[in-house]
Design a protein around this motif. Structure first.
Motif, PDB file in Angstrom:
ATOM      1  N   LEU A 129      -1.307  -3.182   8.436  1.00 42.65           N
ATOM      2  CA  LEU A 129      -2.252  -2.569   7.536  1.00 42.65           C
ATOM      3  C   LEU A 129      -3.210  -3.345   7.232  1.00 42.65           C
ATOM      4  O   LEU A 129      -3.315  -4.700   7.001  1.00 42.65           O
ATOM      5  CB  LEU A 129      -1.659  -1.997   6.292  1.00 42.65           C
ATOM      6  CG  LEU A 129      -0.472  -0.895   6.480  1.00 42.65           C
ATOM      7  CD1 LEU A 129       0.138  -0.771   5.015  1.00 42.65           C
ATOM      8  CD2 LEU A 129      -0.696   0.141   6.972  1.00 42.65           C
ATOM      9  N   CYS A 130      -4.553  -2.802   6.907  1.00 43.99           N
ATOM     10  CA  CYS A 130      -5.750  -3.309   6.223  1.00 43.99           C
ATOM     11  C   CYS A 130      -6.345  -2.611   5.377  1.00 43.99           C
ATOM     12  O   CYS A 130      -6.448  -1.262   5.692  1.00 43.99           O
ATOM     13  CB  CYS A 130      -6.431  -3.981   7.548  1.00 43.99           C
ATOM     14  SG  CYS A 130      -8.274  -4.274   7.034  1.00 43.99           S
ATOM     15  N   ARG A 131      -6.749  -2.821   4.259  1.00 41.51           N
ATOM     16  CA  ARG A 131      -7.487  -2.140   3.115  1.00 41.51           C
ATOM     17  C   ARG A 131      -8.991  -2.253   3.097  1.00 41.51           C
ATOM     18  O   ARG A 131      -9.598  -1.508   2.437  1.00 41.51           O
ATOM     19  CB  ARG A 131      -6.735  -2.189   1.975  1.00 41.51           C
ATOM     20  CG  ARG A 131      -7.436  -1.376   0.869  1.00 41.51           C
ATOM     21  CD  ARG A 131      -6.873  -0.021   1.092  1.00 41.51           C
ATOM     22  NE  ARG A 131      -6.701   0.952  -0.142  1.00 41.51           N
ATOM     23  CZ  ARG A 131      -6.618   2.181  -0.140  1.00 41.51           C
ATOM     24  NH1 ARG A 131      -6.569   2.896   1.048  1.00 41.51           N
ATOM     25  NH2 ARG A 131      -6.393   2.745  -1.253  1.00 41.51           N
ATOM     26  N   CYS A 132      -9.514  -3.295   3.752  1.00 42.11           N
ATOM     27  CA  CYS A 132     -11.018  -3.419   3.719  1.00 42.11           C
ATOM     28  C   CYS A 132     -11.889  -2.922   4.917  1.00 42.11           C
ATOM     29  O   CYS A 132     -12.660  -2.424   4.454  1.00 42.11           O
ATOM     30  CB  CYS A 132     -11.018  -5.155   3.822  1.00 42.11           C
ATOM     31  SG  CYS A 132     -10.742  -6.084   2.678  1.00 42.11           S
ATOM     32  N   THR A 133     -11.340  -3.026   6.195  1.00 39.57           N
ATOM     33  CA  THR A 133     -12.185  -2.823   7.174  1.00 39.57           C
ATOM     34  C   THR A 133     -12.288  -1.324   7.812  1.00 39.57           C
ATOM     35  O   THR A 133     -13.059  -1.095   8.214  1.00 39.57           O
ATOM     36  CB  THR A 133     -11.705  -3.705   8.510  1.00 39.57           C
ATOM     37  OG1 THR A 133     -10.434  -3.424   8.935  1.00 39.57           O
ATOM     38  CG2 THR A 133     -11.707  -5.053   7.801  1.00 39.57           C
TER      39      THR A 133
ATOM     40  N   MET B 200      -5.198  -3.488  -2.694  1.00 39.17           N
ATOM     41  CA  MET B 200      -5.869  -4.752  -1.980  1.00 39.17           C
ATOM     42  C   MET B 200      -4.767  -5.413  -1.490  1.00 39.17           C
ATOM     43  O   MET B 200      -3.322  -5.457  -2.007  1.00 39.17           O
ATOM     44  CB  MET B 200      -6.668  -5.587  -3.236  1.00 39.17           C
ATOM     45  CG  MET B 200      -5.838  -6.234  -4.211  1.00 39.17           C
ATOM     46  SD  MET B 200      -5.189  -4.962  -5.369  1.00 39.17           S
ATOM     47  CE  MET B 200      -6.494  -4.414  -6.402  1.00 39.17           C
ATOM     48  N   MET B 201      -4.813  -6.049  -0.158  1.00 44.14           N
ATOM     49  CA  MET B 201      -3.564  -6.716   0.165  1.00 44.14           C
ATOM     50  C   MET B 201      -3.092  -7.706  -0.474  1.00 44.14           C
ATOM     51  O   MET B 201      -1.963  -8.141  -0.434  1.00 44.14           O
ATOM     52  CB  MET B 201      -4.038  -7.137   1.710  1.00 44.14           C
ATOM     53  CG  MET B 201      -4.057  -5.892   2.658  1.00 44.14           C
ATOM     54  SD  MET B 201      -2.324  -5.310   3.033  1.00 44.14           S
ATOM     55  CE  MET B 201      -2.953  -3.481   2.764  1.00 44.14           C
ATOM     56  N   GLU B 202      -4.036  -8.494  -1.074  1.00 47.67           N
ATOM     57  CA  GLU B 202      -3.427  -9.826  -1.940  1.00 47.67           C
ATOM     58  C   GLU B 202      -3.266  -9.370  -3.374  1.00 47.67           C
ATOM     59  O   GLU B 202      -4.246  -8.581  -3.993  1.00 47.67           O
ATOM     60  CB  GLU B 202      -4.563 -10.821  -2.221  1.00 47.67           C
ATOM     61  CG  GLU B 202      -3.940 -12.231  -2.621  1.00 47.67           C
ATOM     62  CD  GLU B 202      -5.131 -13.121  -3.415  1.00 47.67           C
ATOM     63  OE1 GLU B 202      -4.766 -14.260  -3.621  1.00 47.67           O
ATOM     64  OE2 GLU B 202      -6.399 -12.457  -3.803  1.00 47.67           O
TER      65      GLU B 202
END
Lengths: 149, 759
Positions: A129-133, B200-202
């Motif tokens: 998973l990635c929440r930024c890109t 957010m991942m962190e």
């Protein structure tokens, strides 16, 4: 309990608790590229290799690593950097927190799949998973890396 | 331009991608105490007794703190400029707990196992009270979430605590009711955008210790170091001069880290014990004991004349702020501020809103900050209006949008400085294939494809409040140091601010060292939120760099014995216009800073903003809906963006793609849900679905640059505006596909299926 394993091609003997997970053991020995972000085996950030196959180190007891070869991104500086350069040139690392686990999965995919289609790439990496890109930039980087752009 | 407008890679990109130890947890001392929080199992209760004796006596337990051990000063965790609009309504630990997850006790121990064992040995008795769980029932509910006498506000925000009203907002121009009577077409509907988790991942984390001077140092994964410093000073009741907050690399924020989390708990432990302390929220705590986007109910009424000019807008908003009022008044206000100015052919506009307390996790700042909810409601209603008027949805926008040089009703005198929204709409139509695809096409096997669209705006910084300072020094070795308080959370602002400085100073970027996000050394900056960094901090960097450039020219001219207007920058040197003399930056540094020069050249600037120029997006969605199951697949999403000048195309594009993906999650998948006793039912990624790479379809970004006269190099913001269009555009596409207008987000297959049964 003591386990013997190979970590990034170096043989080590580590003392671990029975209920300790590999991600925590790795972090406690300074392999700080290994991140944890979900506690439920969902996010892929803790991805490392066990005997060359990618796996979630947050969900494997450290005892299970006895006699195994564990590889983290610290053990693949050249291979990982080649892809990280492409990823970063796309701007697709963003916060970077998911990148090491993602890169470990991409490198494992390259070893496992021959000429993967876009659909196969997406399927293989779904667990990262990635929440930024929004994933598009990562896909662009993978295609450049695999030479299928 | 050499730097601005170039897709330069992030200066920290390789380090973070390769897993180097640069995040908060990586930097913590190995001997730091582990801090854990005992949390309330009840949505609303009073603690009648706490017995910590069996926990305290456990070997390895350093301290256990309860409401009896904390300073008696209410504060807000909202990271906002002082005086904060959010009410001071919380204590570090309170005798009353107001949601499932609210803090009851702080445990610090030598390791995590010991801390968790100690937590189990704490015996708490509660007097359980009736919680307020439905935000539509909050006003007038017999339970009062905040009955305490000492709750306070810095200024009037329309708080009525006995009615569970956190804040109220009313704005009215013209006679709305009269204007509706004159309209040929009037449409209205009610919308329910949901609470959304940042994920957010962190996760949230902070590490605190005392330095050589006995000052409290907090290394915190935050977007707002200066606000965290002020918050810690108030909550812990120690002077701000005794606190330093350092932001290392952080693993995403999305507004979540504009609200404090564990800093006060770790800080208190360090103050009480004198020892380093580390707090890491696990994913469950991050989901259930921090903040989410405000769930809202929005009633929107629009009136238009025969030609399709929108003449009247009425918006009534109820916002669920949960147990504490972090960002309640400002998010509420932004619902109107970032939607109503889109259309300026109006003759009357009314906005009326309330934020209410409930016994659920607090809501907080989240990328879009009210604009996301407002855009869903307004744009969905504009799509209804277009259908009633039998106009193409893109045409009604082109007819009504605000243009450069124009003003709008709720902001008299503020002229729009830049916009390419009309071009964004045209380009988006072309990219999605609007003419061929609108509204729908049958694709066989019971499936239908359709398109939908929406437009949006945000701000760039906060008008008359936003500020940022920057300092650039010529160092003793001829390199430069850029000091800024802007907070890179993965967005790349350390990089783009360097690009701007390098552009002005005409030097390669590697000559510039960036030091940011440290309250001891950075000039003041509120932090990275409100879409401020590129526009406000960027403006400060440009001014500071220009000041330093002029000083370098003047000093070089003096040394070379010529007039300042007779020299110019040339590579890493200043030379005379005639070309016969030059002095390198290294030599200049040697002659001024070292030895007898006695003058370090420094450029310093503070940027305030009187306006908040809006970036714009036209978003277009193509979906495929299965008529048998209600399943929606997003086939294609096109977002065409006006963020003024694009400073770094790659980083801007990634920001946009990521924001669109979050908007897709809000439209189709994500929802913070609670069970009947107010316990969060979605506290892991197993229950709370964020889009994976299989769920986002194809997202395509295009830029239609404009030039914002008040922005650095003509730039506006991009960070938040990107989250807003997917909910209304996807909802519109689903309606065009199968005729189901679903106003409760997210639009799940179940809702679409049930909606089709009712047609």
């Amino acid at each position: 309990m003591q386990i013997e394993l190979t970590i990034n091609d170096k043989a080590v003997k580590w003392e671990v608790a029975n209920d300790e997970f590999l991600a925590d053991t790795l972090r406690s020995h300074g392999f700080l590229s290994v991140k944890k972000a979900c506690d439920t085996s969902c996010c892929g950030l803790c991805t490392v290799w066990m005997d060359g196959k990618s796996m979630l180190s947050c969900s494997v007891l450290s005892l299970r690593a006895h006699g195994k070869k564990i590889t983290t991104i610290e053990g693949l500086p050249k291979e990982a950097e080649e892809f990280a350069q492409i990823l970063s040139a796309e701007g697709a690392e963003q916060c970077g927190f998911c990148s090491p686990g993602f890169i470990m999965s991409v490198l494992a995919m390259k070893n496992e799949l021959v000429n993967p289609t876009e659909e196969e790439i997406i399927h293989y990496l779904t667990g990262n998973l990635c929440r930024c890109t929004g994933y598009m930039g990562q896909l662009r980087a993978i295609k450049i890396y695999l030479g299928v752009a | 331009m050499e730097n601005v407008g170039q897709s330069i890679r992030k200066i920290d990109g390789m380090a973070i991608a390769m897993g180097k130890p640069v995040y908060t947890e990586d930097l913590a001392m190995p001997n730091a105490l582990v801090v854990k929080i005992l949390r309330s199992p009840h949505a609303f209760a009073k603690i009648t007794s706490i017995d910590i004796s069996k926990a305290e006596s456990l070997e390895g337990v350093e301290c256990i703190l309860t409401f009896k051990d904390v300073p008696n000063a209410r504060f807000t965790l909202a990271g906002q400029s002082y005086p904060e609009p959010s009410p001071y309504d919380r204590l570090i630990l309170d005798q009353i707990v107001r949601y499932v997850g609210d803090e009851v006790a702080i445990i610090a121990a030598v390791d995590e196992k010991t801390a968790l064992l100690a937590m189990k040995r704490i015996k708490v008795e509660y007097e359980v009270m009736e919680p307020v769980l439905d935000f539509e029932q909050a006003v007038g509910h017999p339970s009062v979430v905040h009955p305490e006498e000492d709750l306070s506000c810095n200024f009037e925000i329309g708080l009525q605590k006995e009615n569970n009203i956190t804040s109220s907002s009313h704005e009215e121009v013209g006679d709305v009711d009269e204007e509706f009577k004159r309209c040929a077409v009037v449409v209205e509907d009610v919308y329910y955008p949901q609470a959304q988790a940042h994920t957010m991942m962190e996760t949230y984390r902070a590490f605190t210790y005392l330095d050589h001077a006995g000052r409290l140092i907090a290394v915190s994964s935050t977007q707002v170091p200066f606000h965290i410093k002020r918050q810690l000073a108030r909550a812990l009741q120690i002077p701000a001069s005794k606190i330093r907050v350092i932001k290392p690399r952080i693993g995403g924020g999305f507004g979540g880290k504009q609200t404090g989390a564990g800093d006060v708990f770790a800080g208190l432990v360090t103050l009480k014990t004198g020892k380093p302390a580390m707090i890491i929220y696990d994913r469950k705590e991050t989901f259930s004991a921090t903040t989410s986007r405000h769930a809202m109910r929005l009633k929107v009424k629009l009136g238009a004349d025969q030609e399709g000019f929108i003449r009247a807008i009425d918006m009534q908003v109820l916002s669920d702020t949960g147990a504490y009022g972090e960002h309640a008044p400002t998010v509420l206000g932004c619902v109107g501020h970032y939607t109503l100015p889109l259309y300026n052919k109006t003759r009357a506009v009314r906005f009326d809103g309330k934020a209410v307390y409930t016994n659920k996790m607090p809501a907080g700042a989240f990328r879009g900050y009210g604009a996301t909810q407002g855009t869903f409601a307004l744009e969905s209603t504009v799509n209804m209006l277009a259908e009633q008027l039998k106009m193409d949805p893109t045409e009604i926008r082109l007819k009504n949008i605000s243009k450069v040089g124009e003003t709008f009703l709720t902001g008299p005198g503020v002229m729009l400085g830049s916009s390419s929204l009309d071009r964004c709409i045209a380009k988006g139509k072309e990219l999605i294939g609007w003419e061929e695809k609108f509204p729908r096409r049958e694709v066989g096997y019971n499936k239908v494809r359709a398109v939908g669209m929406a437009i949006t705006m945000q701000g760039s910084g906060i008008a008359n409040i936003g500020t940022a300072s920057a300092e650039i020094r010529l160092n003793d070795d001829g390199n430069f140091t850029l000091l800024t308080g802007a907070t890179d959370m993965g967005t790349g602002c350390d990089t783009i601010l360097s690009q701007m400085a390098a552009e002005i100073l005409e030097v390669p970027m590697e000559k510039i060292i960036v030091h940011a996000g440290d309250t001891d050394t950075s000039p003041y900056d509120p932090g990275s939120y409100a879409s401020s960094t590129t526009y406000v901090a960027g403006g400060a960097v440009v001014k500071a760099a220009e000041e330093l450039k002029n000083k370098i020219l003047a000093q070089s001219a003096a040394i070379l014995g010529v007039a300042p207007q007779d020299v110019e920058f040339d590579g890493l040197a200043v030379r005379t216009l005639s070309g016969d003399q030059e002095i390198s930056f290294a030599k200049l540094a040697e002659l001024t800073i070292l030895g007898t020069g006695k003058l370090q050249l420094v450029g310093y600037a503070t940027q305030g903003c009187e306006v908040s120029p809006p970036p714009y997006i036209a978003g277009f969605a193509e979906v495929e809906v299965d008529r048998e199951t209600g399943k929606v697949d997003l086939i294609d999403y096109v977002a065409v963006i006006d963020c003024g000048t694009v400073i770094n195309p790659n980083l801007a594009r990634i920001q946009a793609e990521g924001g669109i993906a979050q908007g897709i999650g809000m439209a189709l998948y994500e929802q913070v849900r609670y069970d009947e006793i107010g316990k969060m039912a979605t506290n892991s990624f197993m229950q709370y679905k964020i889009p994976s790479r299989k769920d986002v379809g194809k997202v395509r970004i295009a830029f239609e640059e404009s030039y914002e006269p008040t922005g650095p190099f003509g730039a506006k913001s991009i960070g938040e505006v990107v989250a807003n269009t997917p909910p209304p555009a996807i909802s519109h596409a689903i309606y065009n596909a199968v005729g189901v207008r679903e106003n409760h987000l997210p639009i799940t297959p179940e809702k679409v299926f049930l909606g089709m049964q009712k047609l």
